[in-house]
Write an enzyme that holds these catalytic residues in place. Structure first.
Site, short mmCIF file in Angstrom:
data_model
loop_
_atom_site.label_atom_id
_atom_site.label_comp_id
_atom_site.label_asym_id
_atom_site.label_seq_id
_atom_site.Cartn_x
_atom_site.Cartn_y
_atom_site.Cartn_z
N LYS A 84 8.32 -13.26 33.66
CA LYS A 84 8.31 -11.98 34.38
C LYS A 84 6.99 -11.82 35.12
O LYS A 84 5.91 -11.90 34.53
CB LYS A 84 8.46 -10.82 33.39
CG LYS A 84 9.86 -10.27 33.29
CD LYS A 84 9.86 -9.12 32.31
CE LYS A 84 11.02 -8.17 32.56
NZ LYS A 84 11.01 -7.05 31.60
O1 G3P Z 1 13.44 -3.77 31.43
C1 G3P Z 1 12.56 -2.75 31.81
C2 G3P Z 1 12.34 -1.78 30.73
O2 G3P Z 1 11.82 -2.37 29.58
C3 G3P Z 1 11.56 -0.57 31.09
O3 G3P Z 1 12.23 0.44 30.47
O4 G3P Z 1 12.53 2.61 29.45
O5 G3P Z 1 10.23 1.60 29.57
O6 G3P Z 1 11.36 2.44 31.62
P1 G3P Z 1 11.55 1.86 30.27
#
Ligand code: G3P
Length: 216
Positions: A84
């Site tokens: 990533k």
């Molecule tokens: O895959 C991306 C994710 O981990 C981010 O999610 O909920 O932290 O915005 P969030």
């Protein structure tokens, strides 16, 4: 639409894999911290041993040279690894170099169509628009997914797959699938919500109760 689990929690991954619906895992440094991982390499290798699909693993350094060095190291941990890399100027340079070396990249922290277009041209295998985080600031995150899918389709030579990421609830999954996103990556909680329906539970209870009255 394929389903990835967005977690570094080993128990959640094991449970989800048993369901037979998960094609990959996405992690990030925050998820690793939440899972209380102490050894990055060991934790990712453990995940790779559980699932045969792609396991997105984020670089944790800045600067082109440092990111390249770490990305190559991470990629050597397992054939499952997808590295990533953030949607930044430096990230583009890293993505294009890694693509030449046949190292698969998931371009992360994508918040605009232009970032997605450039990531695709740099050779990213996946682009991850963060839906929930755009919703959080009053925008329609899923509209970004829709725009990226549509624009990539205009150029069939683009092979980058769209991962609807930062998914917060089952409605996001439905919209992502309607739009034609290749993948949605979601927390374990959302995966469980996808299968739940109160009428299924009520109906199932009634069938089991009624069957007791069927003569044998
Ligand atoms: O895959 C991306 C994710 O981990 C981010 O999610 O909920 O932290 O915005 P969030």
């Amino acid at each position: 639409m394929r389903i990835f689990l967005d977690t570094a929690n080993i128990e959640e991954i094991k449970q989800a894999v048993k369901l037979g619906v998960i094609s990959g895992i996405t992690t990030n440094p925050s998820l690793m911290a939440q899972a209380k991982a102490t050894d990055y390499e060991a934790a990712i290798k453990e995940i790779c041993a559980i699932i045969s699909g792609p396991v997105s693993t984020e670089v944790t350094v800045e600067g082109v040279d440092a990111m390249l060095k770490q990305a190559r190291q991470i990629a050597s941990w397992s054939p499952c690894i997808v590295v990533k890399i953030p949607s930044t100027l430096e990230g583009l340079e890293v993505i294009s170099t890694l693509a030449e070396e046949n190292i698969r990249v998931n371009c992360t922290l994508c918040f605009s169509v232009n970032q997605a277009l450039l990531a695709a041209r740099a050779g990213a295998a996946y682009i991850s628009p963060f839906v929930g985080r755009l919703d959080d600031i009053g925008q329609d995150g899923m509209q970004l997914v829709e725009d990226i899918v549509k624009i990539y389709k205009n150029y069939p030579e683009i092979k980058t797959e769209v991962i609807a990421a930062s998914i917060r609830h089952p409605e996001h999954c439905i919209r992502a699938a309607k739009i034609g996103a290749h993948i949605a990556t979601m927390p374990y909680k959302v995966l469980l919500q996808m299968i739940q329906h109160p009428l299924t539970d009520i109906g199932n209870k009634r069938f089991l109760a009624d069957f007791k009255n069927v003569s044998r």
